[in-house]
Design a protein around this motif. Structure first.
Motif, PDB file in Angstrom:
ATOM      1  N   TYR A  61     -42.557 -35.627  52.360  1.00  0.00           N
ATOM      2  CA  TYR A  61     -43.308 -36.327  51.319  1.00  0.00           C
ATOM      3  C   TYR A  61     -42.344 -36.734  50.217  1.00  0.00           C
ATOM      4  O   TYR A  61     -41.618 -35.882  49.678  1.00  0.00           O
ATOM      5  N   CYS A  62     -42.306 -38.012  49.897  1.00  0.00           N
ATOM      6  CA  CYS A  62     -41.419 -38.524  48.863  1.00  0.00           C
ATOM      7  C   CYS A  62     -42.098 -38.383  47.498  1.00  0.00           C
ATOM      8  O   CYS A  62     -43.229 -38.840  47.311  1.00  0.00           O
ATOM      9  N   VAL A  63     -41.388 -37.763  46.563  1.00  0.00           N
ATOM     10  CA  VAL A  63     -41.923 -37.586  45.212  1.00  0.00           C
ATOM     11  C   VAL A  63     -41.128 -38.371  44.170  1.00  0.00           C
ATOM     12  O   VAL A  63     -41.544 -38.428  43.003  1.00  0.00           O
ATOM     13  N   ALA A  64     -40.014 -38.993  44.579  1.00  0.00           N
ATOM     14  CA  ALA A  64     -39.228 -39.816  43.649  1.00  0.00           C
ATOM     15  C   ALA A  64     -38.221 -40.639  44.435  1.00  0.00           C
ATOM     16  O   ALA A  64     -37.774 -40.237  45.509  1.00  0.00           O
ATOM     17  N   GLY A  65     -37.843 -41.783  43.881  1.00  0.00           N
ATOM     18  CA  GLY A  65     -36.833 -42.627  44.488  1.00  0.00           C
ATOM     19  C   GLY A  65     -37.395 -43.512  45.581  1.00  0.00           C
ATOM     20  O   GLY A  65     -38.613 -43.694  45.700  1.00  0.00           O
ATOM     21  N   ASN A  66     -36.484 -44.061  46.392  1.00  0.00           N
ATOM     22  CA  ASN A  66     -36.915 -44.972  47.455  1.00  0.00           C
ATOM     23  C   ASN A  66     -35.872 -45.030  48.554  1.00  0.00           C
ATOM     24  O   ASN A  66     -34.722 -44.627  48.367  1.00  0.00           O
ATOM     25  N   GLY A  67     -36.301 -45.536  49.688  1.00  0.00           N
ATOM     26  CA  GLY A  67     -35.436 -45.692  50.843  1.00  0.00           C
ATOM     27  C   GLY A  67     -36.253 -46.184  52.010  1.00  0.00           C
ATOM     28  O   GLY A  67     -37.323 -46.777  51.838  1.00  0.00           O
ATOM     29  N   SER A  68     -35.761 -45.900  53.213  1.00  0.00           N
ATOM     30  CA  SER A  68     -36.485 -46.312  54.416  1.00  0.00           C
ATOM     31  C   SER A  68     -36.167 -45.356  55.549  1.00  0.00           C
ATOM     32  O   SER A  68     -35.188 -44.612  55.507  1.00  0.00           O
ATOM     33  N   ILE A  69     -37.032 -45.409  56.557  1.00  0.00           N
ATOM     34  CA  ILE A  69     -36.814 -44.652  57.784  1.00  0.00           C
ATOM     35  C   ILE A  69     -36.973 -45.618  58.948  1.00  0.00           C
ATOM     36  O   ILE A  69     -37.905 -46.426  58.972  1.00  0.00           O
ATOM     37  N   GLU A  70     -36.040 -45.541  59.894  1.00  0.00           N
ATOM     38  CA  GLU A  70     -36.099 -46.373  61.090  1.00  0.00           C
ATOM     39  C   GLU A  70     -36.334 -45.477  62.293  1.00  0.00           C
ATOM     40  O   GLU A  70     -35.582 -44.525  62.533  1.00  0.00           O
ATOM     41  N   ASP A  71     -37.373 -45.781  63.059  1.00  0.00           N
ATOM     42  CA  ASP A  71     -37.683 -45.080  64.309  1.00  0.00           C
ATOM     43  C   ASP A  71     -36.770 -45.663  65.376  1.00  0.00           C
ATOM     44  O   ASP A  71     -36.891 -46.843  65.731  1.00  0.00           O
TER      45      ASP A  71
END
Length: 132
Positions: A61-71
């Motif tokens: 669970y993201c609670v701050a910031g940003n990014g991405s995930i690639e399957d």
């Protein structure tokens, strides 16, 4: 009842830094007897990591910031930001990318990690089977 303060984890053996600068603070481990482990993980902005938890399921669970995930099985890319949860319910091999800000992630692992695991050449944690 257990009370764990993040400030008491920082700088101890429960704070682990990985190659590339990610940091995992292990708030609950296998020896805490909860049936899962619970971590705060920091993914640096602009970083990229390939992970594949072959022996563990993980919810993040993201609670701050940003990014991405690639399957890596499907090629799908999902944006991650405050309020987004992803669950690696099929031991999904993936690339986690930091965005424009460090990501602060809250993670649960099943089975619980002991705290001694290291990522192998596939990006997976080895399965530690003793009681520590």
């Amino acid at each position: 009842m257990k009370i764990v303060r993040l400030q008491d984890i920082v700088g101890t053996e429960r704070e682990v830094e990985g190659p590339g600068g990610w940091v995992s603070r292990r708030l609950l481990l296998k020896k805490d007897g909860m049936g899962f482990s619970f971590h705060e993980t920091i993914i640096p902005a602009g970083s990229e990591f390939t992970f594949w938890y072959k022996h563990h399921l993980e919810a993040v669970y993201c609670v701050a910031g940003n990014g991405s995930i690639e399957d890596l099985a499907t090629g799908e890319v999902h944006e991650i930001y405050d309020g987004v949860l992803y669950a690696l319910d099929k031991h999904d091999r993936h690339i986690l990318r930091g965005g424009t800000e460090d990501m602060r992630l809250i993670c649960g692992f099943n089975p619980p990690v002991t705290g001694r695991e290291v990522h192998d050449e596939d990006g997976a944690y080895t399965l530690v089977t003793d009681d520590d």
